[in-house]
Design a protein around this motif. Sequence first.
Motif, PDB file in Angstrom:
ATOM      1  N   VAL A 113       0.297 -50.141 -23.546  1.00 57.74           N
ATOM      2  CA  VAL A 113      -0.591 -49.050 -23.960  1.00 57.74           C
ATOM      3  C   VAL A 113      -0.271 -48.563 -25.375  1.00 57.74           C
ATOM      4  O   VAL A 113      -0.839 -47.576 -25.830  1.00 57.74           O
ATOM      5  N   LEU A 116      -3.268 -47.947 -27.685  1.00 60.28           N
ATOM      6  CA  LEU A 116      -4.379 -47.129 -27.204  1.00 60.28           C
ATOM      7  C   LEU A 116      -4.391 -45.774 -27.905  1.00 60.28           C
ATOM      8  O   LEU A 116      -3.351 -45.286 -28.367  1.00 60.28           O
ATOM      9  N   PRO A 117      -5.565 -45.138 -27.977  1.00 66.97           N
ATOM     10  CA  PRO A 117      -5.617 -43.766 -28.488  1.00 66.97           C
ATOM     11  C   PRO A 117      -4.759 -42.838 -27.615  1.00 66.97           C
ATOM     12  O   PRO A 117      -4.456 -43.150 -26.464  1.00 66.97           O
ATOM     13  N   HIS A 119      -5.215 -40.037 -25.975  1.00 68.57           N
ATOM     14  CA  HIS A 119      -5.753 -39.623 -24.677  1.00 68.57           C
ATOM     15  C   HIS A 119      -5.620 -40.749 -23.655  1.00 68.57           C
ATOM     16  O   HIS A 119      -5.142 -40.533 -22.528  1.00 68.57           O
ATOM     17  N   ASP A 120      -6.039 -41.952 -24.048  1.00 69.75           N
ATOM     18  CA  ASP A 120      -5.994 -43.083 -23.120  1.00 69.75           C
ATOM     19  C   ASP A 120      -4.553 -43.489 -22.799  1.00 69.75           C
ATOM     20  O   ASP A 120      -4.247 -43.868 -21.662  1.00 69.75           O
ATOM     21  N   ARG A 121      -3.687 -43.415 -23.800  1.00 71.15           N
ATOM     22  CA  ARG A 121      -2.291 -43.783 -23.588  1.00 71.15           C
ATOM     23  C   ARG A 121      -1.610 -42.818 -22.611  1.00 71.15           C
ATOM     24  O   ARG A 121      -0.918 -43.231 -21.673  1.00 71.15           O
ATOM     25  N   THR A 122      -1.836 -41.540 -22.822  1.00 68.01           N
ATOM     26  CA  THR A 122      -1.248 -40.520 -21.946  1.00 68.01           C
ATOM     27  C   THR A 122      -1.757 -40.670 -20.517  1.00 68.01           C
ATOM     28  O   THR A 122      -0.990 -40.607 -19.557  1.00 68.01           O
ATOM     29  N   THR A 123      -3.067 -40.875 -20.387  1.00 69.67           N
ATOM     30  CA  THR A 123      -3.661 -41.031 -19.057  1.00 69.67           C
ATOM     31  C   THR A 123      -3.099 -42.258 -18.344  1.00 69.67           C
ATOM     32  O   THR A 123      -2.749 -42.192 -17.158  1.00 69.67           O
ATOM     33  N   ALA A 124      -2.994 -43.379 -19.064  1.00 68.48           N
ATOM     34  CA  ALA A 124      -2.505 -44.613 -18.444  1.00 68.48           C
ATOM     35  C   ALA A 124      -1.060 -44.465 -17.980  1.00 68.48           C
ATOM     36  O   ALA A 124      -0.694 -44.911 -16.884  1.00 68.48           O
ATOM     37  N   ARG A 127      -0.920 -42.107 -14.922  1.00 73.56           N
ATOM     38  CA  ARG A 127      -1.480 -42.751 -13.727  1.00 73.56           C
ATOM     39  C   ARG A 127      -0.526 -43.820 -13.180  1.00 73.56           C
ATOM     40  O   ARG A 127      -0.447 -44.023 -11.975  1.00 73.56           O
ATOM     41  N   ASP A 219      -6.106 -36.520 -10.843  1.00 68.31           N
ATOM     42  CA  ASP A 219      -7.017 -36.112 -11.917  1.00 68.31           C
ATOM     43  C   ASP A 219      -6.609 -34.759 -12.501  1.00 68.31           C
ATOM     44  O   ASP A 219      -6.606 -34.568 -13.722  1.00 68.31           O
ATOM     45  N   LEU A 226      -2.710 -33.490 -20.405  1.00 66.99           N
ATOM     46  CA  LEU A 226      -3.455 -33.545 -21.663  1.00 66.99           C
ATOM     47  C   LEU A 226      -3.518 -32.171 -22.325  1.00 66.99           C
ATOM     48  O   LEU A 226      -3.397 -32.051 -23.543  1.00 66.99           O
TER      49      LEU A 226
END
Length: 234
Positions: A113, A116-117, A119-124, A127, A219, A226
């Motif tokens: 990751v 990744l941006p 937001h996407d990196r943190t989410t991945a 998760r 979620d 975030l």
Amino acid sequence: MHATRVACEKLCRRELGGGMAGRLRQPTGSYGGRPAAERRAERRRRFLDAGLELFGAGPGYRATKVAELSKAAGLSTRQFYEEFHTLEDLLAELHLQINDRAEQTVLACLPGVEDLPLHDRTTALFRAYATDITADPRRVRIAFVEIIGVSPRMDQQRLVRRKRWIDFLCAEAARAAERGEMADRDYRVAATAFIGGINGLLHDWTVGWVDATLEQIIDELVLMLLGAMHPPRS
């Protein structure tokens, strides 16, 4: 006869090593073609598996006795005390194993990751953590419910493991700040609040105080992370 009996008693004392829990002399050599170390590792695994089941899906840590756990493992109480001093030792090892597994999952996810941006990196990353830690309800119960209030020793272990997660979040925040993705500031308070939120929410969800699906829980925790780690948009 007397000499034979005395010799036997001396032999028994030597075999027991004069110790009690966790200090009995371990067998050496091989038996049935299997080394003693291999057989001992299997016994320990069976005790840990039994603890995972009884603490995480059965009566719980506080309601479990050594004899019950040994029976569930298909082993004797004497064998239990060859591996652990107390049930708390077994609980402590399970707690560390659960955290180690989740940590290794997150670290394994990290290289994939990197580009990744934010937001996407943190989410991945979160998760990956949440998927692992919640994959087995028994692990969730042990890590967030059964471990609470057991002893000062276990409280300290929880705090040490919590600090590792806080340090990880702060390190990721610092890397994001170097990339210009976040403000360059101290995120330790935010990270501590988030880790506390995970512990509290998963505890309440596990004991039935929060009516939500696991996906809803994940979620909400992602949104919390975030919000805690990312600067608000102007």
